[in-house]
Structures are given as C-alpha cells and as structure tokens.
Write a protein that holds these residues in place. Structure first.
Motif: not given
Ligand SMILES: Cc1cc2nc3c(=O)[nH]c(=O)nc-3n(C[C@H](O)[C@H](O)[C@H](O)COP(=O)(O)OP(=O)(O)OC[C@H]3O[C@@H](n4cnc5c(N)ncnc54)[C@H](O)[C@@H]3O)c2cc1C
Length: 371
Positions: A11-12, A172, A169
């Motif tokens: 993800g981001t 998750n 993660q």
């Molecule tokens: C509906 C909605 C609207 C939003 N709007 C905004 C907005 O307008 N502006 C903004 O800045 N943010 C927004 N957000 C928030 C933003 O999307 C999140 O803060 C951000 O995407 C989190 O990123 P991340 O990489 O931490 O998590 P994620 O994007 O959830 O990535 C985590 C990844 O880890 C992987 N993973 C976990 N464990 C394992 C494992 N054991 N093995 C392999 N893979 C694994 C998962 O499959 C997942 O793809 C929004 C969120 C939602 C839900």
C-alpha cells in the motif's frame, strides 16, 4: 535472491518505503498477498487536505506531511496529481472560528449555495497509479507471508531472503507480537462518478467531493464506520471482514446525499465503488520505527512497568524489523513524509519524532499492565 530490505505490504506505506530505500541504493523487494494497492490504499479518495485549527502536534504533523507530499507527487508523477485546492465548509467539528483561526494560507469564499474557507494547498491523487509507480523499480512478489524465520543474519522465505524487514501491513494481523501498537480498523466506502458539472476545486464538509480529475471523473468519499469485533454489533461494508453485513447501498446513498448538499452534480453516473479499512490507533497519530520486543524488554527491565525509562539502545528489539502503520484517513498525505523519516532513522540514525515513535506507545502500554 537476497535483498537488503523486504517490505511486507504494497500500500502507500510499503510502496513509499520501497521507493526511498531503492533511491538510497538499497536492494528492495515488496510482497503483498493481494497485489499492489489492493488494501485500504486502493480504496482511498485519495484527497490530500490540510487540517486547519489552532496549531497542535497533530495538525502540525499533518500539514508538514501535506506540503512535503504534494511537492513529492508533483515531481514524481505530474499527471497523477490534481492540485486545485479545497473549499472547507464549516460543520460541527470545524466551525468558522476554527477554520479561520489558524496559520494556514486561506481565504473566505462563496461558491454557489455554500461558503467556507479555501485552502490552496490541497490536491487529489490516483492511489493505485501512485503505488504502482513507486514500485516500478522494485521486485514484487504476490505472496501471503505467514511467519518470519531469522537465521544467520537473514530472514528466509521460499524464494528469497532479506537482511531487514519492514512491516507495512495496515489492518492485517501483524506478523510479530507488539501489543503496544493497538490497531483498529475504520471501514469506509468511496465512489467515483461521471458528471457533466464542472467542479473547480475539492469541497469538504463531513465528506469530500473532488474537482474533476485528469480522467474527468469526480471522487466522493468517504464514509466512516468504526468496527466492533463483536459480530452481532458489526454493521460494516467491508467484504474482507468475517462479520460483513452488506450496506453498500446505504453508504452510497449517504455519500450522494451529503455531496448534493454541497453541489448539484448533473447527469451523475457511478463508475466505481471502492471500500476498505483504514488502520488507526486511539491517538490518530501514525507510528513507525524499529520494533521493540515487549516481552524481552520487560524481562530485562521490569521497572519499566512502574514508569522507568531506559535508553533506547538498551531496549530489546526484534532483529532488523521495522514497522510503519496507523496512517488512518491520511495515508496518501503521510506516506511519502513518513517513509523519508523512517529511511533517515534506519540509514542515518536520525531520531524519529517522539509523537510518532513506537517507544512512546511501548512505555504507555507497559505502564497500564499489572505489576
Ligand atoms: C474508503 C477510504 C477512503 C480513504 N480516503 C483517503 C483520502 O482521501 N486521503 C488519504 O490520504 N487517505 C485516505 N484513506 C486512507 C488510506 O487509504 C490509508 O491510510 C492507507 O491506504 C493505508 O496504507 P497502508 O499501506 O498502511 O495499508 P494498506 O493499503 O491496507 O496496505 C497493507 C497491505 O499489506 C498487505 N499484507 C498485510 N499482511 C500481509 C502478509 N502477511 N503477507 C502479505 N501481504 C500482507 C495487505 O494485503 C495490504 O495490501 C482512505 C481509506 C479508505 C478505506
């Protein structure tokens, strides 16, 4: 293959870490069980908005991250960002005084039937394009990592090994036990629509309506539903949740109703519905840093439970494991900024600001445990 860094989560959070480490000359691989930007990141608005109000630690972090991230995206992928500012309309949380009384550059503006404060430094990005672009020079494996096995200085997996691990993660189940970071999911829905109406800038009240993006669609988002882990009380919209109860229609209706209060969108057609779970902790601050081994550190220094602070280097850590999480509703605002901080901490030994450090949560949690 052997890598300097393996990042779990595309993800981001993970993609930005991969990008800065790769640019710093490290070999980097990224794994994700779903694919790139398939978790919360794929569902994001992704609005980049300032947080007005009297200056405090949290809104300063958000606003610093915002200005860093906007310039970062503008340089990285100019076509991937629409920077047209945001008109914030007051609501119960942000009345006019709060919107006006802050240090951010803004002006009062009337637009059609609404009025509010216009902030120039706001934008919207395409979340999936950004994550894919950030990862274009890194090896990517679609795999579900079940455990971390450390031997002879390396973490070993089926097809590769790595010296360092970054856990990105999201909501998750974490691959390590670090109970002081208590992540809860906040579910939400966002929609993209086609409309013949020209929207000149993003408009935000309780939800946001975007300006017309490069592909001419308009994003409307997002709903927010706290998640209770008790199935009978749960009424979320996330189909990955075992307690899923479908309320998509209600969420979409709610988004459209709130959007209509801000602007009439003519000839509206929904082209995409996205949903996901943002990861948050109680304080809403994101967290990052080297992962402290709670059990071992407490065994070594039991007085931590009574409030004793130990120099960081004497605490016990999982070998070469870092985390970045709890980006909340601002994953695309925080992503580039936090990745830079984490990189500087890992490669250059720069301290992570206390308010986003794991240490702060570690001590707080330890103090609340029975002695
Ligand atoms: C509906 C909605 C609207 C939003 N709007 C905004 C907005 O307008 N502006 C903004 O800045 N943010 C927004 N957000 C928030 C933003 O999307 C999140 O803060 C951000 O995407 C989190 O990123 P991340 O990489 O931490 O998590 P994620 O994007 O959830 O990535 C985590 C990844 O880890 C992987 N993973 C976990 N464990 C394992 C494992 N054991 N093995 C392999 N893979 C694994 C998962 O499959 C997942 O793809 C929004 C969120 C939602 C839900």
């Amino acid at each position: 293959m052997t890598y300097d860094f393996l990042i779990i989560g595309a993800g981001t959070a993970g993609a930005n870490c991969a990008y800065v480490l790769k640019n710093a000359g490290k070999s980097v691989a990224v794994v994700d069980k779903e694919g790139i930007a398939k978790g919360a990141s794929g569902a994001a608005g992704a609005f980049l908005s300032p947080l007005p109000g009297k200056k405090n630690l949290y809104n300063s972090l958000v606003n610093n991250a915002l200005s860093y991230s906007i310039s970062f995206y503008e340089k990285l992928i100019p076509d991937g960002i629409t920077k047209k500012g945001v008109l914030r309309v007051s609501n119960d949380n942000f009345d006019k005084t709060k919107l006006d009384a802050n240090a951010l550059k803004h002006k009062f503006l009337k637009f059609k039937n609404i009025e509010g404060y216009y902030y120039e430094d706001a934008a919207i990005v395409n979340p999936s394009d950004i994550c894919k672009y950030l990862l274009k020079d890194c090896d990517f494996y679609q795999e579900d990592i079940q455990e971390l096995k450390f031997k002879d200085g390396y973490y070993n997996f089926k097809n590769f090994k790595a010296k360092n691990i970054i856990l990105a993660q999201g909501v998750n189940t974490p691959l390590l036990n670090y109970p002081y970071v208590d992540i809860s999911p906040m579910f939400g829905v966002k929609i993209d629509v086609k409309t013949s109406t020209k929207v000149p800038f993003n408009i935000h009240k309780s939800i946001s309506v975007s300006a017309n993006k490069h592909d001419n669609t308009v994003a409307i988002g997002a709903t927010q539903q706290n998640h209770s882990m008790t199935p009978t009380e749960c009424n979320t919209t996330c189909d990955k949740c075992p307690f899923y109860v479908n309320t998509d229609e209600e969420d979409i209706e709610s988004l459209l109703k709130q959007a209509r209060e801000l602007i009439d969108l003519n000839d509206l057609e929904i082209v995409k519905i996205s949903k996901g779970a943002r990861a948050t902790i109680k304080s809403y601050f994101p967290v990052l840093g080297k992962v402290i081994d709670y059990e071992k550190s407490l065994k070594k220094y039991p007085s931590i439970k009574k409030g004793t602070k130990i120099p960081s280097e004497l605490l016990e850590y999982y070998p070469n494991i870092y985390t970045i999480n709890a980006l909340g509703s601002r994953g695309f605002v925080f992503g580039p900024y936090l990745a830079k901080i984490l990189k500087e901490s890992i490669l250059e030994g720069v301290d992570i600001p206390k308010e986003i450090s794991l240490e702060k949560l570690f001590y707080k949690y330890a103090r609340t445990q029975e002695v």
